[in-house]
Design an enzyme around this catalytic site. Structure first.
Site, PDB file in Angstrom:
ATOM      1  N   ASN A 216      39.660  32.632  44.177  1.00 53.33           N
ATOM      2  CA  ASN A 216      40.150  33.999  44.383  1.00 53.33           C
ATOM      3  C   ASN A 216      41.547  34.069  45.016  1.00 53.33           C
ATOM      4  OD1 ASN A 216      36.819  35.328  45.041  1.00 53.33           O
ATOM      5  ND2 ASN A 216      38.016  35.448  43.158  1.00 53.33           N
TER       6      ASN A 216
ATOM      7  N   ASP B 160      29.728  41.045  42.435  1.00 54.71           N
ATOM      8  CA  ASP B 160      30.842  41.167  41.487  1.00 54.71           C
ATOM      9  C   ASP B 160      30.999  42.610  41.003  1.00 54.71           C
ATOM     10  OD1 ASP B 160      32.969  40.208  40.032  1.00 54.71           O
ATOM     11  OD2 ASP B 160      31.748  39.453  38.370  1.00 54.71           O
TER      12      ASP B 160
HETATM   13  C1  IPE Z   1      32.979  35.399  41.825  1.00 54.84           C
HETATM   14  O1  IPE Z   1      33.507  36.524  41.228  1.00 54.84           O
HETATM   15  C2  IPE Z   1      33.445  35.315  43.252  1.00 54.84           C
HETATM   16  C3  IPE Z   1      32.942  36.340  44.150  1.00 54.84           C
HETATM   17  C4  IPE Z   1      32.092  37.302  43.843  1.00 54.84           C
HETATM   18  C5  IPE Z   1      33.427  36.256  45.509  1.00 54.84           C
HETATM   19  P1  IPE Z   1      34.850  36.460  40.378  1.00 54.84           P
HETATM   20  O2  IPE Z   1      35.088  37.842  39.909  1.00 54.84           O
HETATM   21  O3  IPE Z   1      35.919  35.808  41.146  1.00 54.84           O
HETATM   22  O4  IPE Z   1      34.427  35.504  39.180  1.00 54.84           O
HETATM   23  P2  IPE Z   1      35.033  35.379  37.711  1.00 54.84           P
HETATM   24  O5  IPE Z   1      36.507  35.239  37.869  1.00 54.84           O
HETATM   25  O6  IPE Z   1      34.671  36.624  36.969  1.00 54.84           O
HETATM   26  O7  IPE Z   1      34.367  34.173  37.144  1.00 54.84           O
HETATM   27  C1  IPE Z   2      33.980  40.887  43.516  1.00 50.15           C
HETATM   28  O1  IPE Z   2      34.536  41.916  42.758  1.00 50.15           O
HETATM   29  C2  IPE Z   2      34.697  40.651  44.824  1.00 50.15           C
HETATM   30  C3  IPE Z   2      35.512  39.424  44.878  1.00 50.15           C
HETATM   31  C4  IPE Z   2      35.581  38.531  43.943  1.00 50.15           C
HETATM   32  C5  IPE Z   2      36.293  39.209  46.083  1.00 50.15           C
HETATM   33  P1  IPE Z   2      35.794  41.652  41.826  1.00 50.15           P
HETATM   34  O2  IPE Z   2      37.024  41.854  42.636  1.00 50.15           O
HETATM   35  O3  IPE Z   2      35.683  40.341  41.150  1.00 50.15           O
HETATM   36  O4  IPE Z   2      35.665  42.830  40.777  1.00 50.15           O
HETATM   37  P2  IPE Z   2      35.860  42.730  39.211  1.00 50.15           P
HETATM   38  O5  IPE Z   2      34.950  41.650  38.738  1.00 50.15           O
HETATM   39  O6  IPE Z   2      37.302  42.395  38.980  1.00 50.15           O
HETATM   40  O7  IPE Z   2      35.481  44.073  38.711  1.00 50.15           O
HETATM   41 MG    MG Z   3      34.849  39.728  39.415  1.00 49.74          MG
END
Ligand code: IPE
Ligand code: IPE
Ligand code: MG
Length: 238
Positions: free
Chosen positions: A65, A17
């Site tokens: 996502n 994340d």
């Molecule tokens: C979880 O991260 C999914 C992945 C790392 C692929 P998200 O960024 O989507 O999760 P939330 O929305 O903060 O819970």
């Molecule tokens: C994790 O990074 C990757 C995916 C969920 C695909 P994020 O895209 O969630 O990055 P933040 O959490 O918005 O910084």
């Molecule tokens: Mg995230």
């Protein structure tokens, strides 16, 4: 702590994340963070292998996502495309067995083909097993598993009394793998976001503020050092 003194977990799972926030801090588009995150993942797989970890599972794209802006989803899908194709040669060179978990039918047909090809071409490798969660959601996985069991009950090959934890584990996408020993989530959030809820029942959790694009071997070692000091009681007394 010396690396030799560490207790190396057999299976490490990572919620990668913080890509978007990392990029934003650099006044770059979120997608730049995903590209950087993909590079870090390749290095982390090598590091995990070199430390003797046998299974590495990573959360790459959740069932939730899809709600993101279309352009961001497309960039992530293109990263999968590139990775899945180049990974065949790389995994075979490094003896890596690659598997993908999650619901595939929603993915583009060429991505599904690339997944099938990668799994097939690396299935006899005996080194680390690398498991990528794409369009993965724990509730979706459990729902699909329950449906499979219900079908068997309906056709008469399974009785409700026979259903136990082992059978449920075996109905999930992760049927072939042991449960994770250590879960790492980067970038400060302390939640599961629908990741491996069944499989993480007795997993040790490690949260770090470090965003995924800044993750490295030293951070992995810090997580393993913490894990090494944990007392896993599984409900028993010691
Ligand atoms: C979880 O991260 C999914 C992945 C790392 C692929 P998200 O960024 O989507 O999760 P939330 O929305 O903060 O819970
Ligand atoms: C994790 O990074 C990757 C995916 C969920 C695909 P994020 O895209 O969630 O990055 P933040 O959490 O918005 O910084
Ligand atoms: Mg995230």
């Amino acid at each position: 702590m010396n690396v030799e003194d560490l207790k190396i977990p057999e299976h490490v799972a990572i919620i990668m994340d913080g890509n978007g926030r990392w990029a934003k801090k650099r006044h770059m588009p979120r997608t730049y963070g995903h590209a950087q995150g993909a590079k870090v993942l390749e290095q982390t797989l090598e590091d995990a292998d070199s430390l003797g970890i046998k299974y590495l599972t990573v959360y790459a794209f959740s069932t939730e996502n899809w709600a993101r802006p279309l352009e961001e989803v497309q960039v992530i899908m293109n990263l999968f495309r590139d990775y899945l194709i180049s990974a065949v040669e790389k995994c075979n060179r490094n003896n890596v067995r690659c598997r993908v978990i999650g619901e595939r039918s929603k993915l583009d047909p060429d991505i599904i083909d690339a997944i099938n090809n990668l799994e097939e071409k690396t299935k006899n490798n005996t080194g680390i097993t690398f498991i990528v969660a794409i369009n993965y959601g724990s509730r979706d996985e459990i729902t699909r598993g329950v449906k499979k069991l219900a079908e068997k009950v309906k056709e008469g090959s399974l009785s409700p009394e026979e259903i136990d934890g082992e059978l449920i584990s075996g109905s999930l996408d992760t049927a072939d793998f042991p449960d994770p020993d250590l879960l790492i989530r980067t970038s400060g959030e302390e939640r599961l976001s629908n990741f491996l809820m069944w499989q993480l029942a007795y997993t040790e959790f490690y949260f770090t503020e470090v965003p995924w694009p800044d993750f490295n071997k030293n951070e992995l070692l810090k997580a393993i050092e913490k894990y090494s000091g944990r007392d896993r009681r599984y409900g028993n007394v010691k």
